[in-house]
Motif scaffolding. Structure first.
Motif, PDB file in Angstrom:
ATOM      1  N   THR A 108      -9.867 -14.979   5.480  1.00 37.84           N
ATOM      2  CA  THR A 108      -9.397 -14.319   6.325  1.00 37.84           C
ATOM      3  C   THR A 108      -7.939 -13.288   5.895  1.00 37.84           C
ATOM      4  O   THR A 108      -7.617 -12.555   6.287  1.00 37.84           O
ATOM      5  N   SER A 109      -7.729 -13.430   4.478  1.00 35.89           N
ATOM      6  CA  SER A 109      -6.718 -13.070   3.863  1.00 35.89           C
ATOM      7  C   SER A 109      -5.014 -12.864   4.145  1.00 35.89           C
ATOM      8  O   SER A 109      -4.576 -12.080   3.752  1.00 35.89           O
TER       9      SER A 109
ATOM     10  N   ASN B 270     -10.186 -11.028  -1.041  1.00 28.50           N
ATOM     11  CA  ASN B 270      -9.589  -9.689  -0.199  1.00 28.50           C
ATOM     12  C   ASN B 270     -10.672  -8.138  -0.616  1.00 28.50           C
ATOM     13  O   ASN B 270      -9.848  -7.396  -1.128  1.00 28.50           O
ATOM     14  N   VAL B 271     -11.470  -8.557  -2.581  1.00 35.16           N
ATOM     15  CA  VAL B 271     -11.321  -8.226  -3.535  1.00 35.16           C
ATOM     16  C   VAL B 271     -12.834  -8.482  -3.989  1.00 35.16           C
ATOM     17  O   VAL B 271     -13.209  -9.043  -3.965  1.00 35.16           O
ATOM     18  N   LEU B 272     -13.781  -7.623  -3.910  1.00 27.48           N
ATOM     19  CA  LEU B 272     -15.304  -6.694  -4.404  1.00 27.48           C
ATOM     20  C   LEU B 272     -15.240  -7.460  -5.903  1.00 27.48           C
ATOM     21  O   LEU B 272     -14.441  -6.558  -6.658  1.00 27.48           O
ATOM     22  N   ALA B 273     -15.925  -7.995  -6.814  1.00 24.77           N
ATOM     23  CA  ALA B 273     -16.315  -8.386  -8.040  1.00 24.77           C
ATOM     24  C   ALA B 273     -16.247  -6.631  -8.567  1.00 24.77           C
ATOM     25  O   ALA B 273     -15.875  -6.808  -9.607  1.00 24.77           O
ATOM     26  N   VAL B 274     -17.029  -5.695  -7.403  1.00 24.87           N
ATOM     27  CA  VAL B 274     -17.313  -4.565  -8.660  1.00 24.87           C
ATOM     28  C   VAL B 274     -16.271  -3.909  -8.385  1.00 24.87           C
ATOM     29  O   VAL B 274     -15.653  -4.042  -9.738  1.00 24.87           O
TER      30      VAL B 274
ATOM     31  N   GLY C 108      -7.900   0.677  -1.064  1.00 28.02           N
ATOM     32  CA  GLY C 108      -7.200  -1.138  -1.593  1.00 28.02           C
ATOM     33  C   GLY C 108      -8.288  -1.895  -0.847  1.00 28.02           C
ATOM     34  O   GLY C 108      -8.323  -2.600  -1.526  1.00 28.02           O
ATOM     35  N   GLY C 109      -8.838  -1.617   0.094  1.00 30.02           N
ATOM     36  CA  GLY C 109      -9.634  -2.147   0.774  1.00 30.02           C
ATOM     37  C   GLY C 109      -9.331  -3.852   1.737  1.00 30.02           C
ATOM     38  O   GLY C 109     -10.190  -4.223   2.465  1.00 30.02           O
ATOM     39  N   GLN C 110      -8.005  -3.771   1.868  1.00 31.73           N
ATOM     40  CA  GLN C 110      -7.494  -4.552   2.318  1.00 31.73           C
ATOM     41  C   GLN C 110      -7.486  -4.784   4.391  1.00 31.73           C
ATOM     42  O   GLN C 110      -7.142  -5.755   4.249  1.00 31.73           O
ATOM     43  N   SER C 111      -7.498  -4.090   4.893  1.00 34.73           N
ATOM     44  CA  SER C 111      -8.207  -3.626   5.951  1.00 34.73           C
ATOM     45  C   SER C 111      -9.918  -3.403   6.094  1.00 34.73           C
ATOM     46  O   SER C 111     -10.482  -3.918   7.111  1.00 34.73           O
ATOM     47  N   LEU C 112     -10.659  -2.559   5.346  1.00 31.29           N
ATOM     48  CA  LEU C 112     -11.892  -2.665   5.205  1.00 31.29           C
ATOM     49  C   LEU C 112     -12.822  -4.570   5.259  1.00 31.29           C
ATOM     50  O   LEU C 112     -13.233  -4.131   5.930  1.00 31.29           O
ATOM     51  N   LEU C 113     -12.184  -4.632   4.018  1.00 29.89           N
ATOM     52  CA  LEU C 113     -12.831  -5.883   3.493  1.00 29.89           C
ATOM     53  C   LEU C 113     -13.425  -6.839   4.719  1.00 29.89           C
ATOM     54  O   LEU C 113     -14.073  -7.542   4.943  1.00 29.89           O
ATOM     55  N   PRO C 114     -11.893  -7.124   5.359  1.00 25.49           N
ATOM     56  CA  PRO C 114     -11.577  -8.046   6.171  1.00 25.49           C
ATOM     57  C   PRO C 114     -12.880  -7.265   7.895  1.00 25.49           C
ATOM     58  O   PRO C 114     -13.356  -8.213   8.162  1.00 25.49           O
TER      59      PRO C 114
END
Ligand SMILES: Cc1cc2nc3c(=O)[nH]c(=O)nc-3n(C[C@H](O)[C@H](O)[C@H](O)COP(=O)(O)OP(=O)(O)OC[C@H]3O[C@@H](n4cnc5c(N)ncnc54)[C@H](O)[C@@H]3O)c2cc1C
Ligand code: FES
Ligand code: FES
Lengths: 161, 281
Positions: free
Chosen positions: A42-43, A61-65, B33-39
């Motif tokens: 959950t980061s 919390n990072v995509l491989a792409v 940055g994806g730090q809210s979107l990815l969760p």
């Protein structure tokens, strides 16, 4: 599927991945870097911390792409020719781990911290490690290990090799 | 936790990003940055068909001197904002607030623009941007428009940025020589504000000539403590407590497990006093 080329611990890899693949899963399941672990998913815990272009990130919390064309360093890339990185050695010497699950992330974050701030105070070490949780040690020896490396090396960028 | 499958586009220019958004239509989601979107995607609270990643648009990154203001690219990561010498000199309040966001790893990825469009009421970036009277640049199919921060935040997780539009730049008027502080109240490390107070003051001869105060998590959007700003003018240290007593006036804080609304009102007055006092030094 999307084709990506990522340098992991100095070796380039080219793979087809689904865009939704998380970097941590790519590292563990495709590249085989199982030294990087998933803790909370959950980061929050920081166990999955790696360096992306030299800066610490939570790889769950990072995509491989997003890492396509970039450089990743994992805990497995720190030791050179079988010789532990000073931070790994300091964790060993200061008994900075018990179960060891948080350790890969702790060490990667500690190295990042000293790269940005080579001579942190104890408070700065605690602040700099705030994104990494340990359920065993009570943090005391982790802070001691980071301080030991900060104290024993001199000059700029002592955290990085 | 793995997101539902999506198509992925990573444009390298703003024009291509707008085109990708227009083409993908309703089910597209922008990623900064994806730090809210990815969760959100991992918990399957959202499942867009297409993700448009702004991470490869270099033009949206960095801090520029715009004369009377700083122009901060929406894709500038938090850690770059905190380390930037122009921000330190002319918009210190922003650095003070942004350095309290989450933890170092998340500050390496999360962006100032992503935080503003995400518009979580407990997020720490809205209050300083509002207090410093920033202007936000929004670009869409119809061209570019500027929105004052006071009109940007509409509601919980809702801003003036519409579907198919992008936030590109945050223009912060220079506050050179102002003192600033961000007081954030949390229970545990690397967490969202229970209440946060952003204060910037211009001190002249020991007393306050001008004050700007923004509040985090005292309502569904960031707010200005206007009554306090007015009451602070002309005050020195001895007059702070009285002037800050009205910090919660006109707010509508939430009640949750971290504290009820009355508790938050109390926190707002205490934190405002601390923030202003520390900004004066
Ligand atoms: C463990 C953890 C702790 C956190 N603690 C805090 C905290 O203490 N304080 C705090 O303020 N935040 C906190 N955050 C949230 C963090 O600040 C996020 O990084 C930030 O809210 C989003 O920025 P981002 O660049 O990652 O945006 P993303 O997650 O990529 O995007 C967020 C939203 O904004 C939209 N969007 C992004 N950029 C644009 C743009 N340029 N134009 C149009 N739409 C856009 C996206 O579509 C999405 O809906 C925390 C997050 C985590 C995971
Ligand atoms: S597994 Fe990534 S932060 Fe816990
Ligand atoms: S040593 Fe067990 S979690 Fe840290």
């Amino acid at each position: 599927m999307t084709r990506i080329t990522v340098s992991v611990d100095g070796v380039p890899y080219t793979d087809e991945v689904e865009p939704r693949t998380l970097l941590v899963h790519y590292l563990r399941e495709v590249v085989g870097k199982v030294g990087t672990v998933v803790g909370c998913d959950t980061s929050n815990c920081g166990a999955c911390t790696v360096h992306l272009d030299g800066r610490s990130v939570k790889s769950c919390n990072v995509l491989a792409v997003q890492a396509d064309g970039h450089e990743v360093t994992t805990i497995e890339g720190l030791a050179v020719d079988g010789e532990l990185h000073p931070m790994q050695a300091a964790f060993h010497e200061n008994h900075a781990l018990q179960c060891g699950y948080c350790t890969p992330g702790m060490i990667m974050q500690a190295v990042d911290l000293l790269t940005e701030n080579p001579h942190p105070t104890e408070d700065e070490i605690r602040q700099g490690m705030e994104g990494n949780l340990c359920r065993c040690t009570g943090y005391h020896n982790i802070v001691k290990a980071v301080a030991a490396v900060a104290g024993s090396t001199s000059g700029e960028g002592s955290g990085a090799r | 936790m793995i997101p539902a499958a999506f198509d992925y586009v990573a444009p390298t220019s703003l024009e291509d990003a707008l085109a990708a958004l227009a083409q993908a239509g309703d089910d597209a989601k922008v990623m900064a940055g994806g730090q809210s979107l990815l969760p959100i995607l991992r918990m399957r609270l959202g499942a867009p068909e297409t993700v448009v990643d702004l991470g490869r648009i270099e033009a949206l990154r960095g801090v520029r001197d715009g004369g009377d203001h700083l122009a901060i690219g929406a894709m500038t990561p938090y850690s770059d904002v905190v380390a930037d010498p122009l921000v330190a000199e002319h918009a210190g309040l922003l650095a003070r607030a942004v350095e309290t966001v989450a933890d170092p790893q998340i500050r390496h990825r999360g962006t100032i623009g992503g935080a503003l469009v995400h518009a979580d009421p407990a997020g720490d970036v809205g209050a300083p941007v509002l207090a410093l009277d920033a202007t936000l640049v929004v670009v869409g199919p119809g061209g570019e428009r500027t929105v004052p921060a006071a009109e940007f935040f509409r509601n919980l997780f809702e801003t003036a940025v519409g579907d198919g539009e992008l936030l590109t730049e945050i223009r912060v008027p220079k506050h050179t020589g102002w003192g600033s502080a961000y007081e954030k109240f949390v229970r545990v490390s690397h967490q969202w504000s229970i209440v946060g107070v952003a204060a910037a003051v211009r001190v002249d001869g020991g007393s306050i000539a001008e004050a700007k105060v923004g509040l985090t998590n005292m309502g569904s959007t960031p707010m200005r403590a206007t009554a306090v700003e007015q009451a602070l003018v002309g005050k020195d240290d001895s007059g702070l407590a009285d002037a800050c007593a009205a910090a919660a006036e006109g707010t509508s804080p939430p009640s949750d497990l971290n504290g009820d609304a009355d508790y938050r009102r109390h926190l707002a007055t205490v934190l405002t006093r601390r923030a202003v006092r520390s900004a004066m030094q």
